[in-house]
Structures are given as structure tokens and as C-alpha cells.
Scaffold this active site. Structure first.
Site, mmCIF file in Angstrom:
data_model
loop_
_atom_site.group_PDB
_atom_site.id
_atom_site.type_symbol
_atom_site.label_atom_id
_atom_site.label_comp_id
_atom_site.label_asym_id
_atom_site.label_seq_id
_atom_site.Cartn_x
_atom_site.Cartn_y
_atom_site.Cartn_z
ATOM 1 N N HIS A 276 6.123 28.545 47.710
ATOM 2 C CA HIS A 276 6.948 28.221 48.880
ATOM 3 C C HIS A 276 6.168 28.349 50.185
ATOM 4 C CE1 HIS A 276 10.289 28.745 51.803
ATOM 5 N NE2 HIS A 276 10.978 28.011 50.971
ATOM 6 N N ASP B 157 6.534 34.167 54.995
ATOM 7 C CA ASP B 157 6.996 33.541 53.757
ATOM 8 C C ASP B 157 6.441 34.298 52.552
ATOM 9 O OD1 ASP B 157 7.709 31.286 51.831
ATOM 10 O OD2 ASP B 157 8.203 30.321 53.727
ATOM 11 N N SER C 72 14.036 24.743 54.352
ATOM 12 C CA SER C 72 12.720 25.391 54.385
ATOM 13 C C SER C 72 11.629 24.383 54.698
ATOM 14 C CB SER C 72 12.397 26.032 53.031
ATOM 15 O OG SER C 72 12.993 27.270 52.882
#
Length: 418
Positions: free
Chosen positions: A179, A141, A358
Site C-alpha cells: 500500500h 503508510d 487511498s
């Protein structure tokens, strides 16, 4: 409360939360001040010359090698009739909705066991979580804030695959995007030293934080493929049970990533990936989630419809022609898990709430780690079957495309701890 984002779609960007589910479109125009990441294929002798002239970032054997060249070098390569030159795809974050910078973050979580944790544990009164001991979860990520109070001590590996001058830097995996830290928290946050933080699904698992997306949430497919293969090789080298968790994706299929996923699967690694955020139309699932050797995860929201949770409209759908077969083919959604309004750890040490496939993906990755730790004799294929069987026991009937049994919206259903 935190930031609300329903992530968009991108290929190698953080999908689905910030989403990195996007597909890049790149023209052939060449700017003199630009550099280009390219994959070079051709006869061995010609490739050897090119390697000598331009250097190598990643060598993918028969699939060629990648390197970075300037505009003049790129034009020269295009004129070489003995070589096949393609630009390496880059994907960027594309949230469906994004919070304004600086808004939404909270210094303490609204709930230490957010609704997704309560749902996957099937326990509305749960106060803490456990499990995953000895299993490694490689989160590919934007990096991870490994110093976050709820992630402290979790990172066994921390590596950066995004730097221009070198393809792999050990000991570096910083996240200035959020994220990756959010995803990692959902997998294995441990609540902090005082237990007042947020909990992930499998807090006893070990984190391999692999930064494959830059701080803008974009990355190159060759770096992602390289990280996937590296995780597989590390699984073999260390004799570890490894789950690769990828909350990223693209609408187009990357041969480099597809081959890397196949390679990892052949080494006994379970690969879990986001379905994408381009729903509710059918056949919108993104890659690498759409690959046969990856477990594609759809997103559920905390709404009851027809006696079950509901598949979020933004969640990408698979192929309705394969509904009911309980077989995984390319472009099939396999499982579903909580993905809307998910609270977790954030890059600045706070907490944030965002949405996307996600966010659904790390719920399944954490569950896989928990089950594998409890059943260490299982192979990765047996673990995948166990996830499917648990999903069948919790069919999803809400949302566009959801129906009894295997469907193109929720797959086999929602696997849970119990």
C-alpha cells in the site's frame, strides 16, 4: 494488469486502497497473555508515577502519554481512580475487494503515465512528468520500497514508527504490504533509470517515508500522531515545505491524531488525507480526512458522466447540509482525484493496480508539491486555496451526490496541473 482492490475503511490502517479505513471495536475483556497499548491521563504527580512504573512510548502533554502494558498491569491501572486509562485504537486493512495473493502484479507497467496522471495533467498524450523540486512529501503508510526502480533516490528520510520496543527507528521503512509503495509511486515515481517505468505527479519532490502501519496494514493512533508531529518538527528544523499524505483513516475521531494534525497545520504543513471507502451514503467520511485542518480527498473513476469524471460509489461522502457553501467544516469532502484502478509501484519491485480513496490522496499530495515548488513564496494556507480554486475550475457532476458547485461527494471539484 495488476491487483484490483477497492479499499475499505479503517482508521489507521492504509485507507482506501488496501484501505486502511477501518474502525476498530475493542472490548474490555483482558487476556492474561495479551499486551495493551494504552493512553494514560491524570494529575501530573500521578502521571509521573505511572511513567516511572510503565515507561513512555509517546508523551502528548496534557493529552497524556502512551505505553504498552501486560494484562496484570492493565488491571492495576484500571483500579487507579486517579488516572484515566483508555486503549489506543488500532486499525486494520479492510479492502472492499482484494486480489488473491501473488496475482495481478506486473513486471512492467501497462502505462507509464496511467489514466490518473493523464487526468490530473489534463493531457492524454503525456509521456513523462516533472515538478516538486525542493518540496518534501511525508507518506505515512505501510512503509515504502525505496529501492524500487521507479523510486530509487527519492527517499530523503526513511523512518519506522511501528516497532514495539522503540517508537522511532531511523533508516528503516520497509514495506511488505504494498500500500505505502503504491501511494509513494503516485506522488513521485520518476519512471526509472530508463524511463520505462511509471511516473507520479511530482517526481522531483523528496520522499519522507514514514512507516506508521505494520506489514498487515494496521497501526496505532499514537504512532500515527507521533509521526505527524515528527514530520512537522522536521519541517521546522530543516526549513522545508512539507506535505503530509495520509491514505489511512477511521470512522471514529482520534483526539491524539486530531491534535497532531492541528499541530502540523500550525507549523505550516499541508495535511492531505483520504476521505474513506464507505460510500455512497452521506456522512460516511472518515478521520483524519474529516478534520478541518486536513484536505479530504474523494475518489474518481475513469468514467464520464454529465460531462465530467464520476465519483466512485465506494468513495465516502461528506455532509450534504453544507453543500454549496465553499467552506470547509468538519466532515466535509474538499477535493476529488483519480482513485479507481490506479496503477503504481508495488512492494516487490513490480507494479499493481488497486482502488480506493487511498489512491486519490497521493494525486493531490503530488499536485500540491508541484504547485508549491512553482510558487515557493506561498504559505500552506495559500497553497490550499490554490488547490481549491483549481478544483472549482473542474467541477465534478457524475456520481451519487455530485452536483454543480461544492457538493458532499466531490467537494470543490478535481484540481489539475492545468
Amino acid at each position: 494488469m495488476k491487483k484490483k482492490r477497492v479499499i475499505g475503511s479503517a482508521v489507521l490502517s492504509a485507507v482506501m486502497g488496501l484501505s486502511v479505513f477501518a474502525s476498530g471495536a475493542f472490548g474490555q475483556q483482558v487476556e492474561s497473555n495479551e499486551t495493551y497499548r494504552v493512553v494514560i491521563q491524570g494529575p501530573s504527580a500521578e502521571k509521573a508515577k505511572a511513567k516511572s512504573n510503565y515507561g513512555v512510548r509517546w508523551d502528548f502533554g496534557q493529552n497524556g502519554f502512551t505505553t504498552t502494558v501486560n494484562a496484570k498491569q492493565y488491571q492495576a491501572l484500571l483500579k487507579n481512580k486517579n488516572l484515566k486509562i483508555d486503549k489506543v485504537e488500532e486499525v486494520k486493512n479492510s479492502p472492499v475487494t482484494a486480489a488473491k495473493p501473488g496475482s495481478g502484479a506486473a513486471s512492467a507497467p501497462a502505462d507509464g503515465t496511467p489514466w490518473g496522471i493523464e487526468a490530473i495533467y489534463n493531457d492524454s498524450s503525456i509521456q513523462s512528468t516533472s515538478g516538486g523540486n525542493g518540496v518534501k512529501v511525508a507518506v505515512l503508510d505501510t512503509g515504502v520500497n525505496t529501492a524500487h526502480a521507479d523510486l530509487a533516490g527519492q527517499a530523503e528520510q526513511c523512518k519506522d514508527f511501528t516497532q514495539r520496543k522503540t517508537p522511532l527507528i531511523d533508516g528503516s521503512c520497509g514495506d511488505k504490504n504494498g500500500h505505502g509503495t503504491h501511494v509513494a509511486g503516485t506522488v513521485l515515481a520518476h519512471g526509472g533509470a530508463n524511463g520505462q517505468g511509471v511516473y507520479g505527479v511530482a517526481p522531483d519532490a523528496d520522499l519522507w517515508a514514514y512507516k506508521v502501519l505494520n506489514d498487515r496494514g494496521s497501526g496505532y493512533s499514537d504512532d500515527i500522531a507521533g509521526a505527524i508531529k515528527h514530520a512537522a518538527d522536521e519541517a521546522v528544523r530543516t526549513g522545508s515545505k512539507v506535505v503530509i499524505s495520509m491514505s489511512l483513516g477511521s470512522s471514529s475521531k482520534s483526539t491524539l491524531i486530531a491534535d497532531a494534525v492541528d499541530y502540523a497545520y500550525s507549523k505550516g504543513v499541508l495535511v492531505v488525507a483520504a476521505a474513506g471507502n464507505d460510500g455512497p451514503a452521506d456522512n460516511t467520511i472518515g478521520y483524519p480526512g474529516a478534520l478541518v485542518n486536513a484536505v479530504a480527498v474523494a475518489a474518481l473513476e475513469n468514467v464520464q458522466q454529465n460531462g465530467s469524471y464520476r465519483v466512485a460509489d465506494f468513495s465516502s461522502r461528506g455532509n450534504p447540509a453544507t453543500d454549496g457553501d465553499y467552506l470547509i467544516q468538519e466532515r466535509d469532502v474538499e477535493l476529488s482525484a483519480p482513485g479507481r484502478a490506479i496503477e503504481s509501484t508495488w512492494y516487490d519491485g513490480s507494479y499493481s493496480t488497486i482502488s480506493g480513496t487511498s489512491m486519490a490522496t497521493p494525486h493531490v499530495s503530488g499536485l500540491a508539491a508541484k504547485i508549491w515548488a512553482q510558487n515557493p513564496s506561498m504559505s500552506h494556507t495559500q497553497l490550499r486555496t490554490e488547490l481549491q480554486n483549481r478544483a472549482k475550475q473542474n467541477d465534478i457532476l457524475g456520481g451519487t451526490g455530485a452536483a454543480a458547485g461544492d457538493d458532499y461527494a466531490s467537494g470543490f471539484g478535481f484540481p489539475r496541473v492545468k
